[in-house]
Design a protein around this motif. Structure first.
Motif, short mmCIF file in Angstrom:
data_model
loop_
_atom_site.label_atom_id
_atom_site.label_comp_id
_atom_site.label_asym_id
_atom_site.label_seq_id
_atom_site.Cartn_x
_atom_site.Cartn_y
_atom_site.Cartn_z
N TYR A 1 -35.71 -15.73 -48.08
CA TYR A 1 -35.03 -15.56 -46.81
C TYR A 1 -33.94 -16.63 -46.76
O TYR A 1 -34.22 -17.82 -46.97
CB TYR A 1 -35.98 -15.73 -45.64
CG TYR A 1 -36.99 -14.60 -45.53
CD1 TYR A 1 -36.77 -13.54 -44.68
CD2 TYR A 1 -38.16 -14.62 -46.30
CE1 TYR A 1 -37.70 -12.51 -44.58
CE2 TYR A 1 -39.09 -13.60 -46.21
CZ TYR A 1 -38.86 -12.54 -45.35
OH TYR A 1 -39.76 -11.52 -45.25
N VAL B 1 -29.74 -14.28 -40.83
CA VAL B 1 -30.81 -14.39 -41.83
C VAL B 1 -30.90 -13.08 -42.64
O VAL B 1 -30.98 -11.98 -42.08
CB VAL B 1 -32.18 -14.67 -41.17
CG1 VAL B 1 -33.27 -14.82 -42.23
CG2 VAL B 1 -32.09 -15.93 -40.30
N TRP C 1 -32.74 -11.17 -46.31
CA TRP C 1 -33.91 -11.24 -47.21
C TRP C 1 -33.58 -10.48 -48.49
O TRP C 1 -32.94 -9.42 -48.45
CB TRP C 1 -35.12 -10.61 -46.54
CG TRP C 1 -36.29 -10.36 -47.46
CD1 TRP C 1 -37.13 -11.30 -47.98
CD2 TRP C 1 -36.75 -9.09 -47.96
NE1 TRP C 1 -38.09 -10.71 -48.77
CE2 TRP C 1 -37.89 -9.34 -48.77
CE3 TRP C 1 -36.33 -7.78 -47.81
CZ2 TRP C 1 -38.58 -8.32 -49.43
CZ3 TRP C 1 -37.03 -6.76 -48.46
CH2 TRP C 1 -38.14 -7.03 -49.25
N TYR D 1 -30.75 -18.57 -35.11
CA TYR D 1 -30.71 -17.51 -36.13
C TYR D 1 -30.52 -16.16 -35.47
O TYR D 1 -31.00 -15.91 -34.35
CB TYR D 1 -32.01 -17.49 -36.93
CG TYR D 1 -32.30 -18.79 -37.65
CD1 TYR D 1 -31.50 -19.21 -38.72
CD2 TYR D 1 -33.37 -19.60 -37.27
CE1 TYR D 1 -31.78 -20.40 -39.39
CE2 TYR D 1 -33.65 -20.78 -37.93
CZ TYR D 1 -32.85 -21.18 -39.00
OH TYR D 1 -33.12 -22.35 -39.65
N VAL E 1 -31.40 -12.15 -35.99
CA VAL E 1 -32.24 -11.17 -36.71
C VAL E 1 -32.39 -9.93 -35.82
O VAL E 1 -32.07 -9.96 -34.62
CB VAL E 1 -33.65 -11.74 -37.04
CG1 VAL E 1 -33.55 -12.93 -37.99
CG2 VAL E 1 -34.40 -12.12 -35.76
N LEU F 1 -41.11 -11.88 -38.35
CA LEU F 1 -40.39 -13.00 -38.96
C LEU F 1 -40.89 -14.35 -38.42
O LEU F 1 -40.92 -15.34 -39.15
CB LEU F 1 -38.89 -12.85 -38.71
CG LEU F 1 -38.21 -11.74 -39.51
CD1 LEU F 1 -36.79 -11.49 -38.99
CD2 LEU F 1 -38.18 -12.10 -41.00
N THR G 1 -35.58 -1.25 -40.50
CA THR G 1 -36.46 -2.34 -40.07
C THR G 1 -37.84 -2.18 -40.70
O THR G 1 -38.84 -2.66 -40.17
CB THR G 1 -36.58 -2.35 -38.53
OG1 THR G 1 -36.96 -1.04 -38.09
CG2 THR G 1 -35.28 -2.77 -37.88
N THR H 1 -35.04 -8.42 -42.52
CA THR H 1 -34.62 -9.05 -41.26
C THR H 1 -33.76 -8.14 -40.40
O THR H 1 -33.40 -8.51 -39.28
CB THR H 1 -33.81 -10.33 -41.56
OG1 THR H 1 -32.56 -9.94 -42.17
CG2 THR H 1 -34.56 -11.28 -42.46
#
Length: 920
Positions: free
Chosen positions: A210, A229, A231, A262, A264, A272, A316, A320
């Motif tokens: 991440y 963020v 991944w 962050y 997301v 997360l 999803t 993220t």
């Protein structure tokens, strides 16, 4: 007088033991000498065509049990069809191009490719491939597979390649072939692009990271102290990152935790928080994905921006909700990058090493770069989490090593343009099993492009020239010319001649004002080779037709030959190249494990043939549910061998009892037979009907079970057992005896013909011993016809009931035997106390003692009157006792008539009469 000499005991020279390992090669030698394949074709001339088109095995190494299963299944079908009213030629084929042969030259022949020109190396590849063809050909022939082995199709031949060029040209003419820069499956271990069909998935351990991408320009939507963020499980692609994709319809949240902010997807926040061990994150802001369009983030360690883009490929399901996007290394990445005019960065070369476009990683193998990438991210304070996961990952099906996505210039066949046509054709095909339609449909429905170029030496060249401005040149004129040249000289000239010598004389192009041309150096995907066989073989060979009736291969060919053949055929003809697809599963060991040399569980068909014979393998293939994965082991083959022995012994017993029978002189007509013999002919007829229906439906295990059961139940346990009394005891020309011999003759002929597609060697061996005039081989005969016998249903109903009563009598005799009341059944006398219905049935039967194989039968009363010691059954109560009288020295029946004849006092009245009339 020795009464044994007056018995007509079975007599035949047909051997009891199969001796298949030694006998089969001699039978095959006779087939070769008589040219049985051509004789079958001559006999079938003018009949409707049935074409099973052989999917070409790869010409490399000895055959394995999967090969054996495949070829035997095909042979069973072709042999059956040729005996059942069809002209069914079988042209075997081989796939002879591709990487494995290049690799084998290096490993087996110790050839250093770099020491030879491409043309020289290709000639060595061809020689090696043809050696493998010869080797496998003999092994397939040893399995008893009948075909035009002297004239197979081989993908490296001039004629085949010339037609393949035409397929390519026709697709190009329709605008289905183009060159483009796209991400493709790339195998660093093979240094070549791969098609989807060449990919297999294996578990791989990967780094899962991440990463925080700080905002460079939030465009007043996101503050610049926030990080996005992402991944990924491919850290080595971070140097190629040019953007981040978000879904326009998702809601994204800015959260603050431990002094950091962050961004997301909202739907993933809870997950997360756990994975990244965030402490009490606070949601500061929510924003729609669509509002994030064209925000800029900073690349984690290069001085460039990463553009935030909108794309529907974001999900999803994991990650993220913000997808790391490297257009040079992913199909979705490439697509969204192209839409945003992002450009392409692919800092990995053909061997999988990082290039100078990835500063700090130059020369490093991509997989080794993972560690350095994570170190750099850690140093920058942007690595939020590192762990390792094991997941399914694409691998090169030849080298078994991981592949990557890599953007390169490649040649593509557009599937998208003809996809609906292909899907419509899928609906028209008949599928065995039915789920095959869904499987191939799903493989086609989302397919857009087929990468058909390969960066190798051993294959069919892509017949494209380039003008001085680097424009690709493909025209009907150049294609026709190249096809003719390949037909005359072979494709090696592409690498031996200059471009100008390969072009038609006087050829000009606006793209080459000075008349200078170059040629493409890539070769075609080997699936394009084999996928062109509908044109190169079915259309070109006079004895074949397109479309084929059947393609039969393993389940792996949905992504391979079934798919490539369908694509090229629809592109060229608008139609599928096959009417029916049949698939079989894989061959596993006795415990259901994949066969592996390292485990030591490989079953070698060549060794099995040396130990047991090919017919045992063939019988095993017919016995299994081939449409699923199948098991084979020494124990399983031992069981199959027992079934073979039973079938062989049954056939031998019938042959032995046909000694002295001439079907032209002694055959008894249906109307002159007793009901029991008629019943048996009806049962033979039922077997014929069931077996032929099963053959027609490709259900070979049904054929196997039907024949096995008929031999063990209807024949050995019933008819042949009760027939012994008449066959051995009565005079040779006795009408009842000739009637039974007629039944045996019809049975052995029908059984031999029905089993001929499976037990190819044994059936021809049996055929030699069947009496009467006949064809030289059972292969030159027709399958038995289903006969409409008069009153067949009445006979079946009556005698099936009698068979049920017989089962009850056998149980009563077994009980009496266990209680030491009797020994053999001929030493027994039975009293029957039937129900009213059964009594009426029994009253219509003569010779009940012969039917039950006892010395005496009395129907003495009804079931309610049976003595207490009688065995009670559904239809009848039975009292079994020791028969009264003496045992006849000739027929072994216990009867009080023994001793009544002065001249033959040890014989019963019947035997004394027979001996006096025929043997004195």
């Amino acid at each position: 007088m020795n009464y044994k000499d007056t018995l007509l005991m079975p007599k035949t020279e047909f051997p009891m033991r199969g001796g298949l390992p030694n006998k089969e090669p001699k039978i095959q030698e006779n087939w070769n000498k008589s040219d049985i394949y051509q004789k079958v074709q001559e006999k079938s001339k003018g009949l409707p065509k049935f074409i099973l088109h052989d999917g070409p095995p790869y010409a490399n190494g000895d055959i394995h049990m999967g090969h054996a299963e495949n070829k035997i299944l095909k042979d069973i079908i072709v042999r059956y069809k040729s005996m059942n009213g069809f002209d069914a030629p079988y042209v075997p084929g081989w796939d002879t191009h591709g990487l494995p042969i290049e690799t084998a030259l290096a490993k087996v022949k110790k050839v250093n490719r770099k020491e030879h020109s491409i043309a020289e190396f290709r000639k060595m590849c061809a020689e090696y491939a043809l050696e493998q063809v010869d080797r496998q050909r003999e092994q397939f022939k040893r399995l008893g597979v009948r075909g035009d082995w002297e004239n197979p199709y081989i993908t490296l031949t001039n004629e085949y390649e010339a037609e393949q060029i035409k397929v390519f040209g026709e697709m190009a003419n329709k605008g289905l072939i183009y060159k483009g820069k796209k991400p493709v499956y790339w195998s660093p271990s093979s240094e070549s692009a791969f098609a989807e069909a060449e990919i297999e998935y294996q578990d791989k351990r990967s780094a899962s990271i991440y990463v925080a991408f700080p905002i460079a320009d939030g465009r007043s939507v996101i503050d610049e102290d926030v990080s996005i963020v992402i991944w990924t499980t491919t850290p080595w692609t971070i140097p190629a990152n040019l953007g981040i994709s978000v879904h326009p319809d998702y809601t994204y949240v800015v959260v603050e935790t431990s002094g950091h902010k962050y961004l997301v997807a909202e739907d993933l926040l809870e997950e997360l928080t756990s994975v990244l061990e965030w402490e009490q994150p606070t949601v500061l802001n929510k924003v729609k994905g669509a509002d994030l369009d064209r925000i800029l983030a900073k690349h984690p360690f290069y001085n460039r921006d990463s553009l935030v883009m909108l794309s529907d490929h974001v999900t999803t399901d994991s990650g993220t909700g913000c997808v790391h996007t490297a257009p040079g290394h992913g199909e979705d990445d490439f697509r969204v990058g192209k839409r945003y005019d992002l450009g392409i960065l692919c800092p990995v070369d053909e061997k999988g090493h990082m290039t100078e476009e990835a500063p700090g990683f130059e020369g490093m193998f991509y997989d080794k770069a993972n560690k350095l990438v994570t170190d750099k991210l850690t140093d920058a304070g942007l690595l939020l989490k590192l762990e390792f996961i094991t997941h399914s990952y694409p691998h090169d099906w030849r080298t078994k090593k991981p592949i990557i996505f890599r953007v390169t210039d490649q040649w593509f066949a557009s599937i998208k343009q003809i996809r609906e046509q292909i899907l419509n054709e899928v609906k028209e095909v008949k599928w065995y099993p039915l789920w095959g339609e869904t499987r191939l449909h799903n493989m086609v429905k989302d397919r857009e492009d087929w990468c058909i170029s390969r960066q190798r030496a051993w294959g069919v060249p892509i017949p494209v020239f380039y003008g001085e401005d680097n424009t690709p040149i493909i025209s009907n004129e150049t294609i026709e010319h190249i096809s003719n040249l390949f037909r005359e000289h072979g494709s090696n000239i592409w690498f031996e001649w200059d471009a100008k010598d390969l072009l038609p004389e006087g050829f000009t192009s606006e793209h080459s004002p000075n008349g200078e041309f170059t040629k493409e150096i890539d070769i075609m995907d080997v699936w394009f080779d084999s996928g062109s066989s509908h044109q190169s073989v079915l259309e070109e060979r006079s004895e074949l037709v397109r479309p084929a009736d059947v393609y039969l291969e393993g389940t792996d060919q949905y992504r391979g030959w079934f798919n490539s053949s369908l694509s090229t055929s629809v592109a060229v003809t608008g139609k599928a190249p096959y009417k029916t697809i049949i698939t079989h599963g894989f061959v596993l060991d006795g415990q259901g494990r994949k066969m592996s040399k390292s485990i030591g569980n490989v079953m070698d068909p060549i060794k099995v043939m040396k130990q047991l014979g090919a017919d045992i393998i063939r019988l095993w293939v017919s016995s299994v549910d081939y449409q699923a994965d199948v098991r084979v082991s020494d124990d399983i083959l031992k069981q199959v061998s027992e079934v073979y022995r039973k079938i062989r012994n049954t056939l031998r017993f019938m042959l032995g009892n046909l000694n002295g029978f001439d079907p032209n002189k002694h055959r008894v007509e249906w109307k002159d037979m007793n009901e029991l013999d008629q019943y048996m002919l009806v049962k033979v007829n039922e077997l014929v009907k069931r077996a032929k229906n099963a053959y027609d439906d490709y259900q070979f295990s049904t054929v196997y079970n039907a024949i096995h059961n008929f031999c063990t139940i209807e024949l050995s346990s019933f008819y042949l057992d009760l027939a012994k009394d008449t066959l051995y005891i009565e005079a040779e020309d006795d009408h009842k005896r000739r009637s039974m011999q007629t039944v045996l003759y019809e049975s052995v002929v029908a059984l031999t013909q029905l089993v001929a597609p499976i037990l190819a060697h044994t059936a021809d061996e049996v055929w030699e011993y069947i009496p009467g005039e006949k064809e030289e081989s059972v292969q030159l005969t027709s399958m038995p016809e289903v006969t409409e016998y008069p009153n067949a249903s009445v006979l079946l109903n009556k005698w099936d009931q009698m068979m049920d009563i017989r089962d009850e009598v056998l149980k009563a005799l077994e009980n009496a035997r266990n209680e030491k009341v009797i020994g053999k059944s001929l030493a027994a006398s039975i009293e029957l106390y039937p129900t009213e219905h059964t009594k009426e049935l029994l009253s219509t039967i003569t010779d009940l003692d012969k039917f039950f194989i006892v010395s005496d039968v009395k129907v003495t009363g009804v079931k309610d009157q049976a003595p207490a010691e009688a065995d009670q059954f559904e239809r009848v109560a039975i009292l079994a006792k020791a028969a009264k009288g003496e045992t006849c020295d000739r027929c072994w029946t216990v009867t009080q008539t023994v001793g009544t004849n002065e001249k033959h006092p040890s014989l019963c009245e019947r035997c004394a009469t027979i001996v006096a009339k025929h043997y004195e």
